[in-house]
Design an enzyme around this catalytic site. Sequence first.
Site, short mmCIF file in Angstrom:
data_model
loop_
_atom_site.label_atom_id
_atom_site.label_comp_id
_atom_site.label_asym_id
_atom_site.label_seq_id
_atom_site.Cartn_x
_atom_site.Cartn_y
_atom_site.Cartn_z
N LYS A 206 1.37 10.10 -0.78
CA LYS A 206 0.64 8.95 -0.24
C LYS A 206 1.26 8.52 1.10
CE LYS A 206 -2.15 8.77 -3.73
NZ LYS A 206 -1.65 9.87 -4.55
C1 LIG Z 1 -7.64 7.30 -6.04
C2 LIG Z 1 -6.37 7.30 -6.82
N1 LIG Z 1 -6.16 6.34 -7.73
C3 LIG Z 1 -5.04 6.28 -8.46
C4 LIG Z 1 -4.03 7.21 -8.31
C5 LIG Z 1 -2.85 7.15 -9.22
O1 LIG Z 1 -1.64 6.99 -8.57
P1 LIG Z 1 -0.30 7.56 -9.21
O2 LIG Z 1 -0.25 9.02 -8.97
O3 LIG Z 1 0.77 6.83 -8.46
O4 LIG Z 1 -0.28 7.20 -10.65
C6 LIG Z 1 -4.20 8.23 -7.37
C7 LIG Z 1 -3.12 9.23 -7.18
O5 LIG Z 1 -3.23 10.26 -6.62
C8 LIG Z 1 -5.39 8.29 -6.60
O6 LIG Z 1 -5.61 9.26 -5.71
#
Ligand SMILES: Cc1ncc(COP(=O)(O)O)c(C=O)c1O
Length: 421
Positions: A206
């Site tokens: 990210k």
């Molecule tokens: C659109 C979206 N929502 C939620 C998440 C979830 O984040 P995490 O990987 O930190 O749990 C991601 C992760 O790639 C994502 O791309």
Amino acid sequence: MTSTDDVRTESAALPVVLGGEPRPPVAAVPWPRPAGREMELLAQVVRSGDWAFDGPLEAEFERQFAAYQDAEYGLCVANGTVALQLALEALDVGAGDEVIVPGLTWQATAAAALDINAVPVLADIEPGTYCVDPADVERLITPRTRAIIVVHLYGSLADMDRIGEIGARHGIPVIEDCAHAHGSRWRDRGAGSWGTLGCFSFQLFKTLTAGEGGFVTTNDPTLREEIYSLRNCGRRRSGSLDEHWRPIQSGNYRITELQAAVLLAQLDVFDDQASQRDRNVTRLEAGLAELPGVAPMERPPQRTRISPYEFAFKFRPGEWDGLSAAAFRRALAAELGVEVSTVNEPLNAAPLYQPHTKRRYRLSDAHWEAVNPARFELPAAMHAFGEGVLLPHKVLLDDDAIPAVTAAIARLHAHRHALAR
Ligand SMILES: Cc1ncc(COP(=O)(O)O)c(C=O)c1O
């Protein structure tokens, strides 16, 4: 030589997949990138013994990042998935409630609803932006709908004007999934400050990262206390006021002070990076608009700043004399030396979104059927899966990559007959 001659010579050069000479990769910089203060802050944490949660750096990061996104309050949580889950629980969404989620997103957006025993209801997307279609959201509202989650995806922002109006009219809270939208702004106000709650991910790839981590924003003081308790085994935040607090069952969804140290250091350089991404999105979209065979996404004027996690554009199959989108992506990746992919697989057919593989979701036969994603039709999301082309955000952090991307596409188009063979 004139610049037109330059373009012609460049376009005549053989693409790499046809045996042409590989060029130096664009965006050769590594990601993640140390910003500067990480080691100093980490050493400070190690020496302090304050390794766990609720440390001073976490508090400072929460203050700074919430303000940066224009939200009143912000809380660090374990990751972006947990951020969504806790946001839903703070709104008291639970067993059998319906949560409307875009059918085109990473599976976590829907899995967060699934894991709290709610029913994810998959809405289709707008073809122009790949974000959730407000008209489809409204069509899917039932008396059981308890929340709408929008995702700001691939360089677009969901239409917060229309979704906000629909949510308000039906009395349904809106959660913004901002995992792709740190630093992005709608009508010059930060992502995550429009909905009732906003959720961010700090996972390694990210645009703001500590390897893992998540964040929840809100302007509501009661929801702030709920999120605090939910992330910390139901405990009450010190300093919380009685009127904003209730006991609530929960577990451990905390972050550590070591992660907060890295996040604070990363935040030092984040705004400059976000501005550079925003500038380069504008340059790249202007360039794509001039090229045959591809098209930029629609850009509503309310999208006043964009710092995407991944950048999307469209492949126009009718203009490539039979070259497939998949072959185009492979050829472009070879030209640029970076990963080029398609958008997420729509959730009604995604290999990593399979509620029927876990007995935990068999709360009843009716629930089992309700969480079956295959019951939803998502034609626009499926179309996007076929035509979408994604570049990683680090391309936007390399000013020289922008002309390299457009030149590579022009070169591929000039050789489309040979590529299609
Ligand atoms: C659109 C979206 N929502 C939620 C998440 C979830 O984040 P995490 O990987 O930190 O749990 C991601 C992760 O790639 C994502 O791309």
